[in-house]
Design an enzyme around this catalytic site. Structure first.
Site, PDB file in Angstrom:
ATOM      1  N   ALA A  10      32.330  48.215  40.403  1.00  0.00           N
ATOM      2  CA  ALA A  10      31.289  48.544  41.744  1.00  0.00           C
ATOM      3  C   ALA A  10      29.884  48.528  41.459  1.00  0.00           C
ATOM      4  O   ALA A  10      29.120  48.589  42.384  1.00  0.00           O
ATOM      5  CB  ALA A  10      31.865  49.574  42.562  1.00  0.00           C
ATOM      6  N   TYR A 194      41.048  33.843  31.395  1.00  0.00           N
ATOM      7  CA  TYR A 194      40.594  34.177  32.514  1.00  0.00           C
ATOM      8  C   TYR A 194      41.631  33.737  33.709  1.00  0.00           C
ATOM      9  O   TYR A 194      41.840  34.376  34.550  1.00  0.00           O
ATOM     10  CB  TYR A 194      38.856  33.768  32.721  1.00  0.00           C
ATOM     11  CG  TYR A 194      38.355  33.933  34.243  1.00  0.00           C
ATOM     12  CD1 TYR A 194      38.161  35.617  34.350  1.00  0.00           C
ATOM     13  CD2 TYR A 194      38.423  33.145  35.051  1.00  0.00           C
ATOM     14  CE1 TYR A 194      37.509  35.867  35.482  1.00  0.00           C
ATOM     15  CE2 TYR A 194      37.977  33.696  36.384  1.00  0.00           C
ATOM     16  CZ  TYR A 194      37.390  34.940  36.707  1.00  0.00           C
ATOM     17  OH  TYR A 194      36.678  35.311  37.856  1.00  0.00           O
TER      18      TYR A 194
END
Length: 348
Positions: A10, A194
């Site tokens: 965040a 990924y």
């Protein structure tokens, strides 16, 4: 009633943009917790949020999703602070050491797949993965397994009091079935960890709904679109800044042709924010909710069916449970050995 929201990753990019949008929507009705690896950056993010929303409740939590012990310790701290968790945003993720295929890139520029190439990175990006201190593949652990453990640890406050709780993932349009196998869920034998980890997240979200909906826990998957974040800039770390500046007008032009070029973290967080306002039981567990931006700059969310199936989802879930057991045994052994070492040192 105040809602408790925890967001991993965040301190910047889409995660920070989501936090800003949540507080702008209802700063007084939220208890927001920023779970980050780098606490210096986390503190800067918190200060920025409080500058815009002075009365907001914004707490920090140190957590590295690539570390089993860090996730377990962070989860214990969350359970001490809160008696329930309403929203768990799983946004932390890495794409380490990306290798950019310039030849494939320039070929793609003059082909019919140019928009898809920019939007997904398919065919032009590979990565060199690493191994964590726990002996696990780094991308798999950071993007998926660390979050899996976090959910497992937080289950008592996610599934309680007959309430509905939401787990919301930041996935990717780069999540391709072709890069993933259950037999090699950590992607040790491939070059696209990924993509594999993001596809596995999509599968695991479906498994969560299968096993936890009756307990009041719902899981959804989002795609932020093509966003200019540190992860995007990291694809070409040696790219001069002026070249990125030259590329931006091209990206804006492409956005006229495709709504997947959200470009800014604020726009990329659209689906994450949209899901915050929905009734979770009304959502499609097989849909990926895409953040989209029109050529005129209008943001909206659109569900698109994921290329997933229940059989593979369940197989992955069982493999994750098996790996969890192995990892927890090793963690207990480490803790026991550490106590023995300290005990011996004390005696001497």
């Amino acid at each position: 009633m105040t809602k408790v929201v925890l967001v991993t990753g965040a301190n910047s990019g889409i995660g920070l943009a989501l936090c800003e949008r949540l507080l702008s929507h209802d700063s007084e009705g939220l208890q927001l917790c920023l779970a980050c690896r780098n606490m210096q950056r986390a503190q800067a993010a918190r200060s920025a949020l409080l500058a815009s929303h002075p009365g907001a409740q914004v707490a920090l939590l140190q957590m590295d999703t690539s570390s089993v012990s860090s996730v377990v310790a962070a989860a214990q701290e969350v359970k001490l602070r809160y008696n329930r968790l309403d929203y768990l945003y799983l946004n932390a993720g890495i794409m380490p050491n990306p290798q950019f295929d310039l030849t494939a890139f320039f070929k793609g520029l003059f082909s019919s797949r140019v928009i898809a190439m920019f939007a997904t990175g398919e065919g032009i990006l590979t990565q060199k993965d690493g191994v964590t201190a726990d002996g696990l593949q780094e991308v798999f652990t950071t993007n998926l397994f660390g979050h899996f453990l976090l959910i497992r640890e937080l289950e008592p406050i996610l599934c309680c009091d007959g309430r509905c709780s939401q787990v919301i993932w930041t996935s990717s349009s780069n999540a391709h079935r072709s890069t993933f196998t259950v037999e090699d869920m950590q992607h040790q034998g491939g070059t696209q960890p990924y993509s594999s980890s993001k596809y596995a997240s999509d599968l695991f979200s479906l498994a969560l709904n299968t096993h936890y909906n009756d307990k009041g826990l719902y899981s959804s998957v989002t795609c932020p679109g093509f966003v200019m974040t540190s992860l995007t800039y990291g694809i070409l770390p040696s790219f001069p800044a002026f070249l990125w500046t030259l590329l931006m007008p091209i990206f804006w032009l492409i956005r006229i042709l495709t709504n997947t070029f959200t470009l800014t973290p604020y726009n990329g967080a659209e689906a994450l924010f949209w899901l915050f306002k929905q009734k979770p039981e009304s959502l499609d567990p097989r849909a990926k909710y895409h953040s989209l931006t029109s050529g005129l700059g209008n943001n909206y969310t659109q569900p698109r069916k994921m290329d997933i199936d229940s059989e593979t989802s369940e197989a992955l879930y069982q493999k994750l449970l098996q790996l969890e057991g192995e990892v927890r045994r090793r963690l207990k052994e480490k803790q026991r050995d550490s106590k023995l070492v300290h005990s011996s040192a004390g005696l001497s």
